[in-house]
Design a protein around this motif. Structure first.
Motif, short mmCIF file in Angstrom:
data_model
loop_
_atom_site.label_atom_id
_atom_site.label_comp_id
_atom_site.label_asym_id
_atom_site.label_seq_id
_atom_site.Cartn_x
_atom_site.Cartn_y
_atom_site.Cartn_z
N ARG A 215 -3.91 -2.21 4.11
CA ARG A 215 -3.01 -3.22 4.68
C ARG A 215 -3.74 -4.54 4.93
NH1 ARG A 215 1.89 -1.19 5.71
NH2 ARG A 215 2.00 1.09 5.65
N LEU A 216 -4.98 -4.45 5.38
CA LEU A 216 -5.76 -5.68 5.54
C LEU A 216 -6.02 -6.36 4.20
CD1 LEU A 216 -8.36 -4.46 8.21
CD2 LEU A 216 -6.42 -5.99 8.57
N ALA A 217 -6.27 -5.54 3.16
CA ALA A 217 -6.45 -6.12 1.82
C ALA A 217 -5.15 -6.74 1.32
CB ALA A 217 -6.94 -5.04 0.85
N GLY A 218 -4.03 -6.08 1.63
CA GLY A 218 -2.74 -6.64 1.24
C GLY A 218 -2.42 -7.95 1.94
N VAL A 219 -2.82 -8.05 3.21
CA VAL A 219 -2.65 -9.31 3.93
C VAL A 219 -3.44 -10.42 3.25
CG1 VAL A 219 -3.11 -10.49 6.10
CG2 VAL A 219 -2.13 -8.21 6.14
N GLY B 124 -3.29 -15.17 0.41
CA GLY B 124 -3.95 -16.01 -0.58
C GLY B 124 -2.99 -16.53 -1.62
N ALA B 125 -2.05 -15.68 -2.06
CA ALA B 125 -1.04 -16.13 -3.02
C ALA B 125 -0.14 -17.20 -2.42
CB ALA B 125 -0.21 -14.93 -3.49
N THR B 126 0.21 -17.03 -1.15
CA THR B 126 1.07 -18.02 -0.48
C THR B 126 0.37 -19.37 -0.36
OG1 THR B 126 2.10 -16.24 0.78
CG2 THR B 126 2.41 -18.48 1.60
N ILE B 127 -0.89 -19.34 0.07
CA ILE B 127 -1.63 -20.60 0.25
C ILE B 127 -1.90 -21.27 -1.09
CG2 ILE B 127 -3.81 -21.58 1.05
CD1 ILE B 127 -3.86 -19.41 3.21
N ALA B 128 -2.26 -20.47 -2.11
CA ALA B 128 -2.57 -21.05 -3.41
C ALA B 128 -1.35 -21.73 -4.02
CB ALA B 128 -3.11 -19.97 -4.35
N MET B 129 -0.20 -21.04 -3.93
CA MET B 129 1.01 -21.63 -4.50
C MET B 129 1.53 -22.78 -3.64
SD MET B 129 3.10 -21.51 -7.07
CE MET B 129 3.04 -19.89 -7.84
N VAL C 228 6.65 -18.48 -2.63
CA VAL C 228 5.93 -18.78 -1.39
C VAL C 228 6.58 -18.07 -0.21
CG1 VAL C 228 5.30 -20.63 0.21
CG2 VAL C 228 5.04 -20.98 -2.24
N ILE C 229 7.91 -18.11 -0.14
CA ILE C 229 8.61 -17.48 0.98
C ILE C 229 8.43 -15.97 0.96
CG2 ILE C 229 10.88 -17.09 2.00
CD1 ILE C 229 11.69 -19.86 0.96
N ALA C 230 8.57 -15.36 -0.21
CA ALA C 230 8.48 -13.90 -0.32
C ALA C 230 7.08 -13.40 0.03
CB ALA C 230 8.86 -13.47 -1.73
N ASN C 231 6.06 -14.06 -0.46
CA ASN C 231 4.69 -13.61 -0.16
C ASN C 231 4.33 -13.86 1.30
OD1 ASN C 231 2.92 -12.73 -2.71
ND2 ASN C 231 4.43 -14.22 -3.38
N ALA C 232 4.88 -14.92 1.90
CA ALA C 232 4.65 -15.14 3.33
C ALA C 232 5.30 -14.02 4.15
CB ALA C 232 5.21 -16.50 3.73
N ILE C 233 6.49 -13.59 3.74
CA ILE C 233 7.15 -12.48 4.42
C ILE C 233 6.34 -11.20 4.27
CG2 ILE C 233 9.20 -11.01 4.40
CD1 ILE C 233 10.84 -13.47 3.66
N THR C 234 5.82 -10.96 3.07
CA THR C 234 5.02 -9.75 2.83
C THR C 234 3.76 -9.75 3.68
OG1 THR C 234 5.85 -9.64 0.56
CG2 THR C 234 3.86 -8.40 1.06
N LEU D 236 10.70 -6.92 -3.00
CA LEU D 236 10.70 -8.36 -2.74
C LEU D 236 9.53 -9.05 -3.44
CD1 LEU D 236 11.84 -10.81 -1.18
CD2 LEU D 236 10.35 -10.15 0.72
N THR D 237 8.34 -8.48 -3.31
CA THR D 237 7.15 -9.12 -3.89
C THR D 237 7.17 -9.05 -5.41
OG1 THR D 237 5.96 -8.33 -1.92
CG2 THR D 237 4.64 -9.24 -3.70
N THR D 238 7.66 -7.96 -5.97
CA THR D 238 7.75 -7.85 -7.42
C THR D 238 8.72 -8.87 -8.00
OG1 THR D 238 7.27 -5.48 -7.26
CG2 THR D 238 8.20 -6.27 -9.33
#
Length: 209
Positions: free
Chosen positions: A59-63, A68-73, A103-109, A146-148
């Motif tokens: 879960r920490l790795a998933g965070v 990282g995907a949210t910030i990069a995008m 961005v929204i979906a990965n922030a939610i994840t 959601l993430t997929t």
């Protein structure tokens, strides 16, 4: 007389009796019945506790990957000046709805994975509890969908940016917007890593149940 046999009785001396141990020892109290010693059952749930610890690590790795995907995008923005400073070509993530949804979906994840860590800690303290595992498995599955969806939609836009589409007369823009394409591609890869981590979390929850 010759026909009579002489029987010789050999009596044991007290010293010889002391040297012999009895074949069957009688326990004190006069009872010869053997009492069964209760054996404590081996502690179960050790592997479940180990899976719960591994669950927190994932879960920490998933965070990290989702954030990282949210910030990069979300920080993707490139401007190309042409002729004068008043005539410019600009590419930003919020110009495309697929990237905004990404961005929204990965922030939610990422937020969900942070909030799910306390529940995973409860699973370490109570490895036999089923309700927390069922709850985590349900929401992990929702986050996978959601993430997929977000990663798949963004990946299609990134593919068009790299290769274009001759049938639709859409040119490839990555030759001009190189930094923009690199950041969006890295964000999509990080998002798919989050999907893989969520899938592993669902498998771990099913094993624990």
């Amino acid at each position: 007389m010759e026909g009579d046999s002489t029987a010789i009785n050999i009596n044991e001396t007290p010293k010889e009796r002391k040297g012999k141990a009895p074949l069957l020892a009688t326990p004190p109290g006069g009872s010869s019945t053997s009492k069964s010693v209760p054996v404590k059952p081996s502690p179960k749930g050790g592997y479940k506790r180990g899976l719960a610890v591994f669950d927190i690590v994932l879960r920490l790795a998933g965070v990290a990957t989702a954030l990282g995907a949210t910030i990069a995008m979300g920080s993707t923005d490139q401007t190309l000046p042409f002729f004068t400073q008043f005539f410019q070509f600009k590419a930003s993530y919020d110009d495309l709805p697929a990237f905004s949804f990404f961005v929204i979906a990965n922030a939610i994840t990422a937020s969900y994975l942070v909030l799910s860590i306390p529940i995973s800690i409860v699973c370490i303290m109570r490895p036999h509890a089923a309700k927390p595992r069922v709850l985590l498995m349900f929401f992990d599955t929702v986050m996978i969908g959601l993430t997929t969806a977000a990663a798949g939609g963004a990946a299609s836009i990134v593919y068009l940016a790299h290769n274009g589409n001759q049938d639709a007369n859409w040119p490839a823009i990555c030759q001009q917007f190189n930094d923009f394409c690199q950041k969006t591609s890295g964000a999509v890869v990080a998002s798919f890593l989050s999907v893989v981590i969520l899938m592993i979390l669902v498998v771990l929850s099913s094993f624990s149940l």
